[in-house]
Write a protein that holds these residues in place. Sequence first.
Motif, PDB file in Angstrom:
ATOM      1  N   SER A 244      30.056  -4.608 142.756  1.00  0.00           N
ATOM      2  CA  SER A 244      30.982  -5.414 142.358  1.00  0.00           C
ATOM      3  C   SER A 244      30.845  -6.841 142.484  1.00  0.00           C
ATOM      4  N   ARG A 245      29.721  -7.380 142.710  1.00  0.00           N
ATOM      5  CA  ARG A 245      29.490  -8.659 142.930  1.00  0.00           C
ATOM      6  C   ARG A 245      28.301  -9.270 141.944  1.00  0.00           C
ATOM      7  N   PRO A 246      28.490  -9.041 140.825  1.00  0.00           N
ATOM      8  CA  PRO A 246      27.517  -9.615 139.790  1.00  0.00           C
ATOM      9  C   PRO A 246      26.756 -10.831 140.071  1.00  0.00           C
ATOM     10  N   VAL A 247      27.315 -11.724 140.653  1.00  0.00           N
ATOM     11  CA  VAL A 247      26.934 -13.212 140.728  1.00  0.00           C
ATOM     12  C   VAL A 247      25.800 -13.135 141.765  1.00  0.00           C
ATOM     13  N   VAL A 267      17.473 -22.715 137.556  1.00  0.00           N
ATOM     14  CA  VAL A 267      17.325 -21.590 136.971  1.00  0.00           C
ATOM     15  C   VAL A 267      18.141 -20.568 137.656  1.00  0.00           C
ATOM     16  N   LEU A 268      18.438 -20.800 139.174  1.00  0.00           N
ATOM     17  CA  LEU A 268      19.439 -19.747 139.899  1.00  0.00           C
ATOM     18  C   LEU A 268      20.671 -19.954 139.066  1.00  0.00           C
ATOM     19  N   ILE A 269      21.252 -21.106 138.720  1.00  0.00           N
ATOM     20  CA  ILE A 269      22.471 -21.468 138.034  1.00  0.00           C
ATOM     21  C   ILE A 269      22.555 -20.842 136.677  1.00  0.00           C
ATOM     22  N   ALA A 270      21.399 -20.827 135.904  1.00  0.00           N
ATOM     23  CA  ALA A 270      21.174 -20.427 134.661  1.00  0.00           C
ATOM     24  C   ALA A 270      21.322 -18.980 134.762  1.00  0.00           C
ATOM     25  N   ARG A 271      20.786 -18.294 135.695  1.00  0.00           N
ATOM     26  CA  ARG A 271      20.759 -16.718 135.895  1.00  0.00           C
ATOM     27  C   ARG A 271      22.010 -16.213 136.366  1.00  0.00           C
ATOM     28  N   ALA A 272      22.615 -16.802 137.275  1.00  0.00           N
ATOM     29  CA  ALA A 272      23.942 -16.248 137.938  1.00  0.00           C
ATOM     30  C   ALA A 272      25.176 -16.796 137.310  1.00  0.00           C
ATOM     31  N   PHE A 273      25.271 -17.911 136.661  1.00  0.00           N
ATOM     32  CA  PHE A 273      26.408 -18.496 135.953  1.00  0.00           C
ATOM     33  C   PHE A 273      26.217 -18.581 134.571  1.00  0.00           C
ATOM     34  N   ARG A 274      25.184 -18.311 134.068  1.00  0.00           N
ATOM     35  CA  ARG A 274      24.938 -18.638 132.588  1.00  0.00           C
ATOM     36  C   ARG A 274      25.148 -19.814 131.910  1.00  0.00           C
TER      37      ARG A 274
END
Length: 405
Positions: A244-247, A267-274
């Motif tokens: 329930s916490r996809p980010v 890279v983390l920003i791109a993966r988590a927040f697109r």
Amino acid sequence: MDSLITAAARALASGDALGALKRVALRDDAPALALRGIAMAQLGDLVRAKALLKSAARAFGPREAVARARCVVAEAEIALVSRDLTWPPKALDAAAKVLEAHGDRVNAAHAGNIAIRRLVLIGRLDEAERALGRLDPTPLPPPLRAAHELVAAGIAVRRLRTEAARAALDRAGFAARQAGMPVLTAEVETAARVLDLPAARLVSRGNERPLRLAEVETLFSSTLVVDACRHVVRAAGAVVPLASRPVLFALARALAEAWPGDVARGVLIARAFRGKHADESHRARLRVEIGRLRAELSGLAEVSATKRGFALSPRGAGEIAVLAPLVEGPHAAVLAFLADGEAWSSSALSIALGASPRTVQRALESLVGEDKVQAIGRGRARRWMSPPLSGFPTILLLPGPLPSD
């Protein structure tokens, strides 16, 4: 009971559906209708079988409660095979009680077995396991004993108890051979092959390789695993659910894939927040989400800052790995159900997945557009099918808890 009915019943018990039909095909009395319905089910014409069994149940008189109950059990099995999960389970439970009260322990046990199979199919494994423990398989003849052991194996596989699954499948194979039914033996052999097929991918230290179910079971006992099949993080029996916490899960997976190295903030920003371009608001949000992830994983791992980003490390000795499905995508769970080769209704998929009918319908429409699914029939009779995919990880994507969930 007349001799033709007796002979037809014996033919059905041995798997000779055509032999049974030859004896009762031209009769429309209640016993003949019931036997014709079961024969048509064995031959794969489930629609005709269901209609015949309904007619038989209506034709039996008020004093023939056992015969009507047997028709209900047969209809329930057809509903399960045809993936009609809207069929009322209370009717099956009532029929089982009638059969038990009248001393028909074999068909009562068979009814219980069907109910357990339905629970397994929709992922209610705790209920299924309790019901299986209460069911006495002693009165079951070899064909039904094989079916009973297949259910036990199915639960064990979904629980990732591979040794228990193999033992149950061995017992099922022995019962199938006793029954002398090649179709049943082939079903057991097909079920057994699941244990030897790739079920998921292991991603660790920049490499990946396929894993069988037994290897997944071993992995869970020895490694901190970011499980992309169930969207949890697990280690040494402890489980942190992040579905329930996809980010947070996206961050955990990115960090685990890079272990023992770190991951840059961009890279983390791109993966988590697109986000394609990181600005100060993205970096501030990343710090907040990393703090939340650190709190969630505090008992299992440490999330530490580095010069260029963040790194994940297990508490104490050990390694970190990612368990990923063989096939990934937004509708992988739908494909996992359809990969069994059966025709599913959208309502049955909705029940099995625990998702809204509209969510399932959108997924099916998307998969049709990708030529991964095809529709058969129209209106209420519409069903969805997909050809079985080689090595598709149905077990790990189907609902139901794994160990320690």
